[in-house]
Structure formats: structure tokens, C-alpha cells
Design a protein around this motif. Structure first.
Motif, short mmCIF file in Angstrom:
data_model
loop_
_atom_site.label_atom_id
_atom_site.label_comp_id
_atom_site.label_asym_id
_atom_site.label_seq_id
_atom_site.Cartn_x
_atom_site.Cartn_y
_atom_site.Cartn_z
N GLN A 27 -31.26 43.83 22.11
CA GLN A 27 -31.80 42.72 21.34
C GLN A 27 -32.64 41.77 22.19
O GLN A 27 -33.37 40.93 21.66
N HIS A 28 -32.49 41.87 23.51
CA HIS A 28 -33.26 41.03 24.44
C HIS A 28 -33.83 41.92 25.55
O HIS A 28 -33.79 41.56 26.73
N LEU A 29 -34.37 43.06 25.15
CA LEU A 29 -34.71 44.11 26.10
C LEU A 29 -35.76 43.66 27.11
O LEU A 29 -35.56 43.78 28.33
N SER A 30 -36.89 43.14 26.63
CA SER A 30 -37.98 42.76 27.53
C SER A 30 -37.53 41.72 28.52
O SER A 30 -37.81 41.81 29.74
N GLN A 32 -34.46 41.02 29.58
CA GLN A 32 -33.43 41.45 30.53
C GLN A 32 -33.92 42.53 31.48
O GLN A 32 -33.45 42.63 32.61
N ILE A 33 -34.89 43.35 31.06
CA ILE A 33 -35.48 44.33 31.98
C ILE A 33 -36.14 43.62 33.15
O ILE A 33 -36.13 44.09 34.30
N ASN A 34 -36.72 42.45 32.89
CA ASN A 34 -37.41 41.70 33.94
C ASN A 34 -36.46 41.16 35.00
O ASN A 34 -36.92 40.70 36.05
N THR A 35 -35.17 41.19 34.73
CA THR A 35 -34.21 40.75 35.74
C THR A 35 -33.86 41.86 36.72
O THR A 35 -33.20 41.61 37.73
N LEU A 36 -34.30 43.09 36.44
CA LEU A 36 -34.00 44.21 37.32
C LEU A 36 -34.96 44.23 38.50
O LEU A 36 -36.08 43.71 38.42
N PRO A 37 -34.58 44.85 39.61
CA PRO A 37 -35.51 45.00 40.74
C PRO A 37 -36.77 45.74 40.31
O PRO A 37 -36.74 46.61 39.42
N ASP A 38 -37.90 45.42 40.95
CA ASP A 38 -39.19 45.98 40.54
C ASP A 38 -39.19 47.50 40.58
O ASP A 38 -39.73 48.15 39.65
N HIS A 39 -38.61 48.10 41.62
CA HIS A 39 -38.67 49.55 41.72
C HIS A 39 -37.84 50.23 40.63
O HIS A 39 -38.15 51.34 40.19
N ASN A 48 -39.44 56.99 31.15
CA ASN A 48 -39.22 56.85 29.70
C ASN A 48 -40.44 56.20 29.07
O ASN A 48 -40.41 55.03 28.66
N PRO A 49 -41.54 56.93 28.98
CA PRO A 49 -42.80 56.35 28.49
C PRO A 49 -42.73 55.84 27.06
O PRO A 49 -43.52 54.98 26.68
N THR A 50 -41.81 56.37 26.26
CA THR A 50 -41.71 55.91 24.87
C THR A 50 -40.76 54.72 24.72
O THR A 50 -40.57 54.22 23.61
N GLY A 51 -40.20 54.26 25.84
CA GLY A 51 -39.32 53.10 25.79
C GLY A 51 -37.84 53.46 25.87
O GLY A 51 -37.46 54.64 25.79
N LEU A 52 -37.02 52.44 26.03
CA LEU A 52 -35.58 52.62 26.14
C LEU A 52 -34.92 52.49 24.77
O LEU A 52 -35.37 51.71 23.92
N ASN A 53 -33.87 53.24 24.58
CA ASN A 53 -33.16 53.26 23.30
C ASN A 53 -31.77 52.66 23.45
O ASN A 53 -31.16 52.75 24.53
N LEU A 67 -27.91 59.54 43.29
CA LEU A 67 -27.76 58.49 42.28
C LEU A 67 -27.66 57.14 42.97
O LEU A 67 -26.81 56.94 43.86
N VAL A 68 -28.51 56.20 42.58
CA VAL A 68 -28.51 54.88 43.22
C VAL A 68 -28.22 53.75 42.25
O VAL A 68 -27.83 52.65 42.66
N ARG A 69 -28.37 54.00 40.95
CA ARG A 69 -28.16 52.93 39.98
C ARG A 69 -28.07 53.54 38.58
O ARG A 69 -28.62 54.61 38.32
N VAL A 70 -27.38 52.86 37.69
CA VAL A 70 -27.32 53.28 36.29
C VAL A 70 -27.63 52.06 35.43
O VAL A 70 -27.10 50.96 35.66
N VAL A 71 -28.49 52.27 34.45
CA VAL A 71 -28.81 51.22 33.49
C VAL A 71 -28.33 51.68 32.12
O VAL A 71 -28.69 52.78 31.66
N TYR A 72 -27.53 50.85 31.48
CA TYR A 72 -27.04 51.17 30.14
C TYR A 72 -27.59 50.13 29.17
O TYR A 72 -27.47 48.91 29.39
N VAL A 73 -28.21 50.61 28.10
CA VAL A 73 -28.76 49.73 27.08
C VAL A 73 -27.76 49.66 25.93
O VAL A 73 -27.50 50.66 25.26
N TYR A 74 -27.17 48.49 25.75
CA TYR A 74 -26.23 48.31 24.64
C TYR A 74 -26.89 47.48 23.55
O TYR A 74 -27.95 46.89 23.76
#
Length: 470
Positions: A27-30, A32-39, A48-53, A67-74
Motif C-alpha cells: 500500500q506504500h510501495l514506492s 518504502q522501496i526508497n528506504t532500501l539501499p540503492d543496489h 522484476n521489470p513489471t513491478g513487485l506484487n 543470498l544476501v537479502r530478502v524482500v517480502y512485499v506484504y
């Protein structure tokens, strides 16, 4: 009863090898994504060119394939279940650091659903346990876990374990022993009536149902707490196996009947939760435990028995046994005077599942305020229940020519309502009462809800009872 080893292995404290886990709200994707490291942002965009689900896990690897990190979209609209899919999607064999930037409520919900998803009943498996992911908690999260998550997780595991046990391992006497162990662990009093002659005279309907089995019926009563506190009575149907008796069930219907003691399992789970949290409640639990078996001593259609309350009951169908043993149990639990609330739980009728499906417990109530509070608690916890009508216009369908009441209706409709009306005859007039008719199992694998025994409505009742006991 509680798989403590498995539970301890689901969580670790302050792991040095934990991999970062980011949980971001769809619900706040854009934002909260900006809080992640740039890389990490670049990697996610390129992969994921079509976006995150929503409800999806994204694993991030370095150039060496590590494996260095996991991102989960809730999705926060899912409320309690927002992170329920995480455990099944995240790569196994790793420890993950529970994010500290989530609200405490989301952190607790994540811990609970993580543990719910990790559950498996492996008592009889001879193969090795498959590796599972684990969560690393910091010291503050460990405290939060112990206070807010652990009691619920343990109660859910307790309930699931009991329901999933095969009937050869969970006879009436073994259910009584489990109840005694729980009472001893929590400092409660447990009384078990096992003498068959005492059951014959004091609990005639329990005796009638259970007399044909070599595993004799038991009546279990647990008492805990200060009598000056909110008085709560819980009754759970404990049919450890149900053949249907002389009105024999078809083979496919009989296959799942080890769960016919789901009501007993759930009241033990709720009782454990109350005692573990030390709620200001004076608790009484009664479980009539039987096997409805075939044999020369089987009770018969057409028999008439006097109940503990003194009402005569005609047996129209031996497969309507749950309401019979509950009738005597309801009478017993009211012997010591009125309760602030009396609730019985039972896997009672197929009609309830026809009406609401397998996932939604139905309930009947004589107290409109409790009904409203329970529905609000259900909505708050996203633990579904639904009120069904205690329609008095159907009472005449329970009349019988030679007895005070028949144990089934004279029409083949409204079965769950008729069962509730039958039970109401054994509840004192001014006693606030709720009857819960439920399935006690997940019919398929769902996020955080594996197929098998389930503590349906436990979280809703926990929320309600905390309000009632204030």
C-alpha cells in the motif's frame, strides 16, 4: 502436548549469520522501496521489470550466487495474515533478521504466522525433518515474543496436536491424562471421573454413548483462578472417535472422525491461553470424553435415557451423539451456580459446514451483547466466526411422543439450529450462553494454515475474553 523443541528452533536470538529481511507494504510501495539501499532497489527493478506484487518474496543474490537479502512485499489490508505467505516462500537453510522498523503489531503477527506456517505433525514420520528457515530476534523482540506471541503460538500448537493425534493414541483416558498434565503444569485443579458406575448414574447420556467401547468414557473437569473474578465456563465435545454407532457412518465420512474431539482440544487451547497469560478469570472446563463405537452394548435408535438434568431423551439417531454428552456436561458445569459466560465448542453438525463452509465457525447465543462483541473480536483478529439464529420457531421439531425431547429434529432441515435448540434445553434460563459449531480443521493447505487440525476462532476468543475480564 506442545512441541517445545520445534518451537525453540523456529526462532533464535541475536544471530551473527542472519540475513537481512525487508518487509515492505504494498500500500506504500514506492515510498518504502526508497528506504532500501540503492543496489537492492536496482536489483529489484532489473529483476522484476513489471513491478513487485503483494504476498510475494524476492530473494537477492550477489554475483557469486550467494543470498544476501530478502524482500517480502506484504499487503497491510490483509491485517493479521499480511505476512502469512512469507515462511513458505523464503529460501530455507537460512536465518533471517526480523525487521525492527515494523510496528510492534506487525512484528507480533509475523512471529505468530511464521510459527503457524512452520507447524507440521511429524510424530509418526520416520524420515528426517526438512530444513526450515528461522527468524533471529533482538533482545527487545525476544521480550515481545514471550509476552505477545508465544502464548498464542503454544495454544495453537496444543490444539492442533491434539486434533491431529490418531484415536488409537488419544482414547478418552489418554485425553484425560493430557488434561491432567496441562492442569498440573498451570497450577490448576483437575478432577477426572472414570468409574463406569459413577458415570452411569451421574452422567447417563455420556454413559449411553460411550458404553460400547473398550475405552471407557471419562468426564474431565478443570478449575483455575480466583472465584471473585469473571466466571467463565468452557465445555468441549470430546468424542475421540465417532463411528456413528448403529446409525453407522459411510466409510469416507468416518475417515476424519479422529477430529470429533476438536471441541475438547479447542477448550484446552483456550484454557491454556487464559492460564498462561494469567487473565483475571475464574475458569471452569468440562470435557465429556467418549468413543461412539459399535458393539453388543451400543445404544440404539428408539432408546430413551434420562439426562443428568432429569429430562428424558429419545434417541432418534445414534450419530447425533455429541449433543447428548454435551447435555450432561452443560448440566455439570452449572451445578456450582451461574457463570458470567458459558461457552460450548463442538464439531457438531454437517449442516453448519453446509451453511458456512469449512473455515467459518458458526455460533448461537442467548446474549446479544456477547454476540456483538464476538463479531467485533472476529473482525479485529481476522479470525472468522458468524452468528446463526437460535430460532425458537423450530423447537417443536424436537418434541417426541414418549420422551421430553428427541435428539434429532423431525425434519431433515436446519440441522445446526436444531442441535443448538437441543442444547439450550440444558442451559439454565438466565445463563448467558454461546454454542460454537465448527470444523476444527483446515481442509487444504493455506498460508500459515497447513491441512489438518486447526484452532479455529481461538484468537477471536482470546481478544473477547480479555475485554470481558477487564
Amino acid at each position: 502436548m506442545i512441541d517445545g523443541v520445534k518451537m525453540r528452533n523456529m526462532f533464535v536470538t541475536m544471530s551473527d549469520v542472519a540475513i537481512d529481511l525487508d518487509c515492505i507494504d504494498f500500500q506504500h510501495l514506492s515510498e518504502q522501496i526508497n528506504t532500501l539501499p540503492d543496489h537492492i532497489k536496482i536489483w529489484l527493478e532489473n529483476s522484476n521489470p513489471t513491478g513487485l506484487n503483494p504476498r510475494k518474496c524476492y530473494a537477492v543474490y550477489d554475483p557469486k550466487g550467494q543470498l544476501v537479502r530478502v524482500v517480502y512485499v506484504y499487503d497491510s489490508n490483509d491485517k493479521f495474515w499480511a505476512c502469512a505467505s512469507l515462511f513458505d516462500q523464503i529460501p530455507a537453510d537460512y536465518v533471517y533478521r526480523l525487521p525492527t522498523n515494523l510496528s510492534q503489531e506487525v512484528q507480533v503477527d509475523l512471529m505468530i504466522t511464521w510459527a503457524m506456517a512452520a507447524y507440521s505433525f511429524r510424530t509418526y514420520k520416520t524420515t528426517e525433518v526438512e530444513s526450515q528457515p528461522r527468524l533471529s530476534l533482538d533482545l527487545n523482540q525476544q521480550t515481545l515474543y514471550q509476552q505477545a506471541a508465544e502464548p498464542l503460538i503454544e495454544s495453537i500448537y496444543l490444539t492442533r496436536n491434539l486434533i491431529n493425534m490418531p484415536c488409537e493414541e488419544l482414547t478418552p483416558s489418554q485425553l484425560a491424562r493430557h488434561s491432567q498434565h496441562l492442569a498440573d503444569e498451570m497450577g490448576a485443579r483437575c478432577e477426572i471421573v472414570s468409574d463406569i458406575e459413577t458415570i452411569r448414574t451421574d452422567f447417563p447420556l455420556v454413559h449411553a454413548v460411550g458404553r460400547a467401547s473398550k475405552n471407557q468414557p471419562q468426564v474431565i473437569k478443570i478449575t483455575w483462578g480466583d472465584p471473585s473474578h469473571y466466571k467463565l465456563g468452557l465445555v468441549g465435545k470430546g468424542v475421540c472417535y465417532d463411528t456413528g454407532g448403529l446409525n453407522l457412518k459411510p466409510g469416507q465420512s468416518m475417515l476424519g472422525m479422529k477430529k470429533d474431539m476438536g471441541g475438547a482440544a479447542l477448550v484446552l487451547g483456550i484454557a491454556y491461553l487464559i492460564m498462561k497469560q494469567k487473565l483475571p478469570i475464574y475458569l471452569q472446563v468440562v470435557i465429556p470424553a467418549v468413543e461412539n463405537s459399535l458393539g453388543s452394548e451400543s445404544y440404539r435408535p428408539g432408546d430413551v435415557f434420562y439426562s443428568r438434568k432429569g429430562l428424558s431423551v429419545h434417541i432418534g439417531n445414534t450419530d447425533a451423539e455429541g449433543r447428548l454428552i454435551l447435555a450432561d456436561a452443560l448440566s455439570l458445569i452449572q451445578d456450582d451456580g451461574p457463570l458470567d459466560l458459558l461457552v460450548d465448542f463442538a464439531t457438531l453438525t454437517g449442516a453448519q459446514r453446509v451453511a458456512l463452509g469449512p473455515d467459518i465457525p458458526g455460533f448461537f447465543s442467548t446474549d446479544s451483547q456477547i454476540s456483538q462483541q464476538l463479531m467485533k473480536s472476529s473482525e479485529t483478529t481476522v479470525d472468522p466466526v458468524w452468528e446463526l439464529p437460535l430460532y425458537t420457531g423450530y423447537k417443536d421439531y424436537l418434541k417426541h411422543d414418549i420422551a421430553d425431547i428427541n435428539n434429532i429434529g423431525s425434519i431433515g432441515l436446519g440441522g445446526s439450529i436444531l442441535a443448538a435448540l437441543f442444547l439450550q434445553r440444558f442451559v439454565n434460563k438466565d445463563q448467558p450462553w454461546v454454542h460454537v459449531d465448527f470444523n476444527a480443521s483446515n481442509h487444504k493447505n493455506m498460508p500459515a494454515r497447513p491441512k489438518g487440525g486447526e484452532a479455529q476462532s481461538l484468537r477471536a476468543w482470546d481478544h473477547l475474553l480479555k475485554q470481558c475480564s477487564l
